[in-house]
Each structure stands twice: as structure tokens, then as C-alpha cells.
Motif scaffolding. Structure first.
Motif, short mmCIF file in Angstrom:
data_model
loop_
_atom_site.label_atom_id
_atom_site.label_comp_id
_atom_site.label_asym_id
_atom_site.label_seq_id
_atom_site.Cartn_x
_atom_site.Cartn_y
_atom_site.Cartn_z
N UNK A 1 0.83 -1.21 0.00
CA UNK A 1 0.00 0.00 0.00
C UNK A 1 0.86 1.26 0.00
N UNK A 2 1.91 1.22 0.83
CA UNK A 2 2.83 2.36 0.86
C UNK A 2 3.54 2.52 -0.47
N UNK A 3 3.83 1.41 -1.14
CA UNK A 3 4.48 1.46 -2.44
C UNK A 3 3.56 2.12 -3.48
N UNK B 1 15.08 3.83 -1.41
CA UNK B 1 15.65 2.50 -1.18
C UNK B 1 14.56 1.46 -0.98
N UNK B 2 13.52 1.80 -0.19
CA UNK B 2 12.42 0.88 0.05
C UNK B 2 11.65 0.58 -1.22
N UNK C 1 6.58 10.11 -6.65
CA UNK C 1 5.14 9.91 -6.74
C UNK C 1 4.83 8.53 -7.29
N UNK C 2 3.56 8.16 -7.15
CA UNK C 2 3.16 6.84 -7.59
C UNK C 2 3.03 6.74 -9.09
N UNK C 3 2.90 7.93 -9.76
CA UNK C 3 2.72 7.87 -11.21
C UNK C 3 3.93 7.24 -11.88
#
Length: 287
Positions: free
Chosen positions: A20-22, A30-31, A83-85
Motif C-alpha cells: 500500500x505504501x508502495x 531504497x524501500x 510519486x506513484x505515477x
């Protein structure tokens, strides 16, 4: 970690919260790189992420929220993150509901009514809103009429020097202005209307010199007669307004005439008719 966050179908080291965080762009660089590496090895988890992204895109479409541009930063309480885009985020099309024809027609009618109301309300202000360029009988006033109105506004308030040559030197005044305008001039009498000649002055016209004769009644109200040469010839008699000032103007035999004053329109017109007749014009053509 709560058991609720664990899913046996996910690879070791990943849970729902991490995915979800991704998707929300809340991981550090790094994550994010670590999750991406794991997703490449586990197609089932990658499919779940793709489904969440599609759902997120649909929600954005429904709410009208724009997608973040490629490479934009997402700000959360831990700082700025990518950002997620991304290139693999599903695209979507925003579909807006079209108004029925009767709603569009009603809206157009409303705007038309509003425009008409504004025209009626602002009509008296038109001379101010257009810089005084307003013809009471339609169309644009001739330039010399506007110059006559400006000259009236500038010189009639003067108490000590309203004219260059006083009425006591009327003969000299007429000869001087006639020579400058290259036309034999005469000064019509307005005694019948209670106005006496104050004097006159030379003014610059649109294409040459112009003359202004000033009259005054016992109460101090003033009228001016503006005369200048003009190439255009016509017999029309027109009205120009600016605030409480009115100017009746006409063209006769290559000369433009304008009578200006703040008096009632009907009275000023009567005076203008007599002035035109006294100067050799044909006011009967105005009727």
C-alpha cells in the motif's frame, strides 16, 4: 506487524502495508527499489499492485483529481518521495455527463436576459465607459464634435480667462478667426435665448485651426459654438452626449459646427436650429 497485514500469497518480507505504501508513493527510494525488485520475482504480487493502481486511477477519475505528473514528488510526514505515477500506471479517460438540450437552452436564455438587463442598466453610463464617444442618434460621433465637447469642458469653467479675445473686440475677433480659418465667419446672436457673447479663441482642429465662440446667460451658464473646416459634407444633424453636456453638430458647405452646453436637449436643439439658419445652413433638412 499484525496478522491482518500478512498474506500468505505475498513473498517473504512483503505485506499489505508495504504494498500500500508502495502504491501511494510513501516509501523511501531504497524501500521502493527493494519492493520493485521483489515484484519482478513474484507476478502474483505485481498483479495485486497493478489492480490497486487501476482502482486508484478510477477513484481519481470519479473525483476529478488530476494525476501527478511523471517523476513528481509525493510529500508525506516523512518527507518528499517519488510519486506513484509511473509508466505502468493504467491510463483512464474522464467522461463528463452532457447537459440535456433543454438545460443548455435555458442557460443560454438566462445569459441573454442578463446581458439585456446590463445593457439597460449601463446605458446611461455609456459616455463615461466609452470615454465620451457616444452619439445619441446611433453611430460614432464625428471627431470635431468630440473636440468641441472637450473644448467646452476645458474652457467654460474658466472665470478670468475663458476666451482669448473678449466680446468688446468683436470685430477684431471675427476678422482674426476668419483669417486663420480662411473662411468668412460670423457670430450669431443668442440674445433671444438670454445668452450674450463672452468672446472667442483659436483652437487646434483635426486637420487645421478651429474657432470657439463662448456665450453666457445671467445665471452664469455657458454655451459654446465650435467651427472648423472639414472635408466630409453631409446634412445630417446629430447629437453627442457626455454626462450632462450635450452637443448638437452638423456639417454645411465644408465647415463643421457644434453647439455645446448643459441645458435641456429640446432647448439646445432649438438654439442649434437658429444658429444653423443664421450661418447659412439648411436646418429644414433635419426635420
Amino acid at each position: 506487524m499484525n496478522n491482518d497485514d500478512h498474506d500468505s500469497s505475498l513473498p517473504e518480507g512483503l505485506d499489505l502495508r508495504a504494498l500500500s505504501a508502495f502504491v501511494d508513493g510513501e516509501l523511501t527510494p531504497a524501500g521502493r527499489a527493494a519492493v520493485e525488485a521483489q515484484l519482478e520475482q513474484h507476478p502474483q504480487a505485481a498483479a495485486r499492485v497493478a489492480a490497486w493502481r487501476a482502482q486508484k486511477a478510477a477513484l481519481r477519475a470519479l473525483c476529478g483529481a488530476p494525476l501527478l505528473p511523471q517523476g513528481a514528488a509525493y510529500e508525506d510526514r516523512r518527507g518528499s518521495h517519488p510519486a506513484v505515477a509511473s509508466d505502468d500506471e493504467p491510463a483512464f479517460i474522464v467522461v463528463r455527463r452532457t447537459r440535456p438540450w433543454w438545460q443548455r437552452a435555458g442557460l443560454a436564455a438566462s445569459w441573454l436576459a442578463l446581458g439585456a438587463g446590463l445593457a439597460l442598466a449601463l446605458g446611461p453610463l455609456a459616455p463615461r465607459l466609452t470615454g465620451g464617444a457616444w452619439n445619441g442618434l446611433g453611430g460614432q460621433p464625428m471627431n470635431f464634435a468630440q473636440r468641441a465637447d472637450i473644448a467646452y469642458a476645458v474652457y467654460t469653467p474658466e472665470q478670468r480667462h475663458p476666451v482669448e479675445v473678449a466680446a468688446s473686440e468683436e470685430e477684431h475677433l471675427i476678422n482674426w478667426l476668419s483669417k486663420r480659418l480662411n473662411r468668412k465667419l460670423s457670430v450669431p446672436s443668442l440674445q433671444e435665448y438670454g445668452y450674450s457673447l463672452v468672446g472667442g479663441r483659436l483652437l487646434p482642429g483635426e486637420a487645421g485651426p478651429a474657432a470657439q465662440f463662448m456665450y453666457e446667460n445671467r445665471s452664469g451658464a455657458r454655451l459654446t459654438l465650435y467651427i472648423t473646416g472639414i472635408s466630409r459634407d453631409e446634412t445630417a444633424f446629430r447629437l453627442f452626449r457626455d454626462g450632462n453636456r450635450r452637443t448638437f453638430y452638423w456639417v454645411s458647405d465644408g465647415m463643421g459646427y457644434a453647439l455645446s452646453g448643459p441645458i435641456a436637449e429640446g432647448k439646445l436643439r432649438s438654439i442649434a436650429v437658429d444658429v444653423c439658419s443664421a450661418l447659412g445652413g439648411k436646418p429644414e433638412a433635419w426635420q
